[in-house]
Motif scaffolding. Structure first.
Motif, PDB file in Angstrom:
ATOM      1  N   ALA A  82       0.843  -1.206   0.000  1.00  0.00           N
ATOM      2  CA  ALA A  82       0.000   0.000   0.000  1.00  0.00           C
ATOM      3  C   ALA A  82       0.874   1.251   0.000  1.00  0.00           C
ATOM      4  CB  ALA A  82      -0.927   0.006   1.215  1.00  0.00           C
ATOM      5  N   GLY A  83       2.142   1.096  -0.381  1.00  0.00           N
ATOM      6  CA  GLY A  83       3.053   2.222  -0.455  1.00  0.00           C
ATOM      7  C   GLY A  83       3.939   2.346   0.769  1.00  0.00           C
ATOM      8  N   SER A  84       5.169   2.812   0.574  1.00  0.00           N
ATOM      9  CA  SER A  84       6.132   3.047   1.657  1.00  0.00           C
ATOM     10  C   SER A  84       6.301   1.820   2.543  1.00  0.00           C
ATOM     11  CB  SER A  84       5.700   4.255   2.498  1.00  0.00           C
ATOM     12  OG  SER A  84       5.588   5.397   1.706  1.00  0.00           O
ATOM     13  N   ASN A  85       6.344   0.658   1.915  1.00  0.00           N
ATOM     14  CA  ASN A  85       6.537  -0.617   2.613  1.00  0.00           C
ATOM     15  C   ASN A  85       5.349  -1.034   3.475  1.00  0.00           C
ATOM     16  OD1 ASN A  85       9.158  -0.957   1.544  1.00  0.00           O
ATOM     17  ND2 ASN A  85       9.960   0.438   3.099  1.00  0.00           N
ATOM     18  N   CYS A  86       4.220  -0.321   3.405  1.00  0.00           N
ATOM     19  CA  CYS A  86       3.003  -0.733   4.108  1.00  0.00           C
ATOM     20  C   CYS A  86       2.283  -1.767   3.240  1.00  0.00           C
ATOM     21  CB  CYS A  86       2.074   0.459   4.322  1.00  0.00           C
ATOM     22  SG  CYS A  86       2.762   1.752   5.366  1.00  0.00           S
ATOM     23  N   ASP A  87       1.357  -2.485   3.844  1.00  0.00           N
ATOM     24  CA  ASP A  87       0.523  -3.367   3.041  1.00  0.00           C
ATOM     25  C   ASP A  87      -0.944  -3.180   3.435  1.00  0.00           C
ATOM     26  OD1 ASP A  87       0.022  -4.891   5.364  1.00  0.00           O
ATOM     27  OD2 ASP A  87       1.565  -6.360   4.884  1.00  0.00           O
ATOM     28  N   VAL A  88      -1.816  -3.855   2.706  1.00  0.00           N
ATOM     29  CA  VAL A  88      -3.254  -3.673   2.900  1.00  0.00           C
ATOM     30  C   VAL A  88      -3.671  -4.069   4.314  1.00  0.00           C
ATOM     31  CG1 VAL A  88      -5.517  -4.541   2.190  1.00  0.00           C
ATOM     32  CG2 VAL A  88      -3.855  -3.837   0.466  1.00  0.00           C
ATOM     33  N   ARG A  89      -3.044  -5.108   4.866  1.00  0.00           N
ATOM     34  CA  ARG A  89      -3.409  -5.541   6.215  1.00  0.00           C
ATOM     35  C   ARG A  89      -3.175  -4.423   7.232  1.00  0.00           C
ATOM     36  NH1 ARG A  89      -1.727  -7.714  10.979  1.00  0.00           N
ATOM     37  NH2 ARG A  89      -3.087  -9.346  11.839  1.00  0.00           N
ATOM     38  N   PHE A 154      -9.808  -8.655  -5.667  1.00  0.00           N
ATOM     39  CA  PHE A 154     -10.867  -9.024  -4.728  1.00  0.00           C
ATOM     40  C   PHE A 154     -10.319  -9.162  -3.308  1.00  0.00           C
ATOM     41  CE2 PHE A 154     -13.090 -12.468  -2.486  1.00  0.00           C
ATOM     42  CZ  PHE A 154     -14.399 -12.012  -2.510  1.00  0.00           C
ATOM     43  N   ALA A 155      -9.172  -9.811  -3.182  1.00  0.00           N
ATOM     44  CA  ALA A 155      -8.604 -10.091  -1.862  1.00  0.00           C
ATOM     45  C   ALA A 155      -8.038  -8.865  -1.178  1.00  0.00           C
ATOM     46  CB  ALA A 155      -7.511 -11.149  -1.994  1.00  0.00           C
ATOM     47  N   ASN A 156      -7.817  -7.787  -1.934  1.00  0.00           N
ATOM     48  CA  ASN A 156      -7.221  -6.569  -1.382  1.00  0.00           C
ATOM     49  C   ASN A 156      -8.128  -5.343  -1.519  1.00  0.00           C
ATOM     50  OD1 ASN A 156      -4.165  -7.328  -0.798  1.00  0.00           O
ATOM     51  ND2 ASN A 156      -4.703  -8.291  -2.744  1.00  0.00           N
ATOM     52  N   ASP A 157      -9.415  -5.574  -1.715  1.00  0.00           N
ATOM     53  CA  ASP A 157     -10.347  -4.492  -2.039  1.00  0.00           C
ATOM     54  C   ASP A 157     -10.638  -3.600  -0.828  1.00  0.00           C
ATOM     55  OD1 ASP A 157     -12.295  -2.829  -3.001  1.00  0.00           O
ATOM     56  OD2 ASP A 157     -13.581  -4.415  -3.780  1.00  0.00           O
ATOM     57  N   LEU A 158     -10.147  -2.366  -0.890  1.00  0.00           N
ATOM     58  CA  LEU A 158     -10.405  -1.379   0.153  1.00  0.00           C
ATOM     59  C   LEU A 158     -11.539  -0.431  -0.220  1.00  0.00           C
ATOM     60  CD1 LEU A 158      -6.687  -0.481   0.978  1.00  0.00           C
ATOM     61  CD2 LEU A 158      -8.285  -1.639   2.514  1.00  0.00           C
ATOM     62  N   THR A 159     -12.079  -0.589  -1.415  1.00  0.00           N
ATOM     63  CA  THR A 159     -13.131   0.317  -1.888  1.00  0.00           C
ATOM     64  C   THR A 159     -14.518  -0.192  -1.521  1.00  0.00           C
ATOM     65  OG1 THR A 159     -11.733   0.963  -3.745  1.00  0.00           O
ATOM     66  CG2 THR A 159     -14.063   1.497  -3.912  1.00  0.00           C
ATOM     67  N   ARG A 160     -14.727  -1.490  -1.641  1.00  0.00           N
ATOM     68  CA  ARG A 160     -15.983  -2.098  -1.216  1.00  0.00           C
ATOM     69  C   ARG A 160     -15.884  -2.502   0.263  1.00  0.00           C
ATOM     70  NH1 ARG A 160     -15.506  -0.696  -6.215  1.00  0.00           N
ATOM     71  NH2 ARG A 160     -13.721  -2.111  -6.213  1.00  0.00           N
ATOM     72  N   PRO A 161     -17.022  -2.798   0.919  1.00  0.00           N
ATOM     73  CA  PRO A 161     -16.991  -3.251   2.326  1.00  0.00           C
ATOM     74  C   PRO A 161     -16.597  -4.719   2.412  1.00  0.00           C
ATOM     75  CG  PRO A 161     -19.252  -3.179   1.556  1.00  0.00           C
ATOM     76  CD  PRO A 161     -18.416  -2.608   0.433  1.00  0.00           C
TER      77      PRO A 161
END
Length: 224
Positions: A82-89, A154-161
C-alpha cells in the motif's frame, strides 16, 4: 546596500515563484506537512440502504456452489503493498482502530472494537482481517474462472466493504462459511453484515445459493 535588479533577473525570479505555486497561484503544500501526506480511509466503506440491498439481492444469480477443485489461498494474492513498505493488512488495522501505535508501517498497538461480536481489545494479535465474502466462498461462487490478478483485486479491495479488522475468534469461527451457516454472534451486526455481503457479491457478479439467499433475506429483516 541592495543591488538593482535587471529585467532578466526579475523575470527569472517570477518564473521561480510560479514553479513553487499551483497553476492558480496557490502555494503548494510542503511534502512533509500533514496536508500533503496521503492518508487511508477514515472509516470502512459503507453499503447503501436496506431497501437497495433487498433489490440487489433479488438480482443476484442463484446457483449451486461450485467445486473446490484447484482452490488455494495463494490464488488470491494478498496482502498487496500500500506504499512506503506498508501493506493492505496494516492499512485496515490502522483504519479500523483507535489510538494506533506504529513502528514504521507495522501496527504495534491500538484499540479495536470487533463489530461481529462486540469484543474490544488492545492486543493486535487478537485481531484478524476478515474478508466479508471469504476467498473460498468466492471461489465456489464464480471466482474460480477469474484471473489471478482479478482474484488479487478481490482479496485486497479497500473500496468495497470487503475487509474488516475483527476479533480473531469470530474470524476463525466464520472460516469460509456463507450466512446460511454462519452469522455474526452479535445480532445487532446482522443488518449491516447482510448489506455488505450483498454489496460485494453484486459488484463482483458472484453467485449465491438458495439457502444463502434465504439467510440474507432474514438478516435484512433485522434492519430498522
Amino acid at each position: 546596500m541592495s543591488l538593482p535588479r535587471s529585467p532578466r533577473m526579475v523575470a527569472a525570479l517570477i518564473m521561480l515563484a510560479a514553479l513553487a505555486a499551483g497553476c492558480d497561484g496557490t502555494t503548494l503544500p510542503d511534502a512533509s506537512s500533514p496536508s500533503a501526506k496521503k492518508t487511508g480511509n477514515a472509516a470502512p466503506p459503507k453499503s447503501g440502504s436496506a431497501a437497495s440491498a433487498k433489490t440487489a439481492l433479488a438480482k443476484l444469480n442463484v446457483a449451486s456452489a461450485e467445486a473446490m477443485t484447484g482452490y488455494t489461498r495463494e490464488k488470491f494474492p494478498h496482502w498487496r503493498s500500500a506504499g512506503s513498505n506498508c501493506d493492505v493488512r496494516d492499512t485496515v488495522l490502522e483504519r479500523d482502530g483507535k489510538a494506533i501505535k506504529k513502528t514504521g508501517c507495522n501496527v504495534t498497538g491500538g484499540t479495536w472494537s470487533s463489530w461481529y461480536d462486540g469484543l474490544t481489545t488492545s492486543e493486535p494479535l487478537k485481531i484478524d482481517i476478515d474478508h466479508m465474502v471469504p476467498l473460498a466462498n468466492a471461489w465456489r461462487s464464480g471466482a474460480n474462472a477469474w484471473t489471478t490478478e482479478q482474484r488479487g483485486d478481490f482479496a485486497n479491495d479497500l473500496t468495497r466493504p470487503q475487509l474488516f479488522a475483527v476479533s480473531a475468534a469470530s474470524n476463525r469461527s466464520k472460516g469460509d462459511q456463507a450466512p446460511d451457516t454462519w452469522k455474526p454472534p452479535s445480532k445487532d451486526a446482522w443488518c449491516t453484515y447482510a448489506q455488505d455481503w450483498i454489496t460485494v457479491k453484486t459488484f463482483y457478479k458472484l453467485n449465491i445459493t438458495a439457502p444463502e439467499k434465504a439467510a440474507l433475506s432474514d438478516m435484512l429483516g433485522t434492519c430498522a
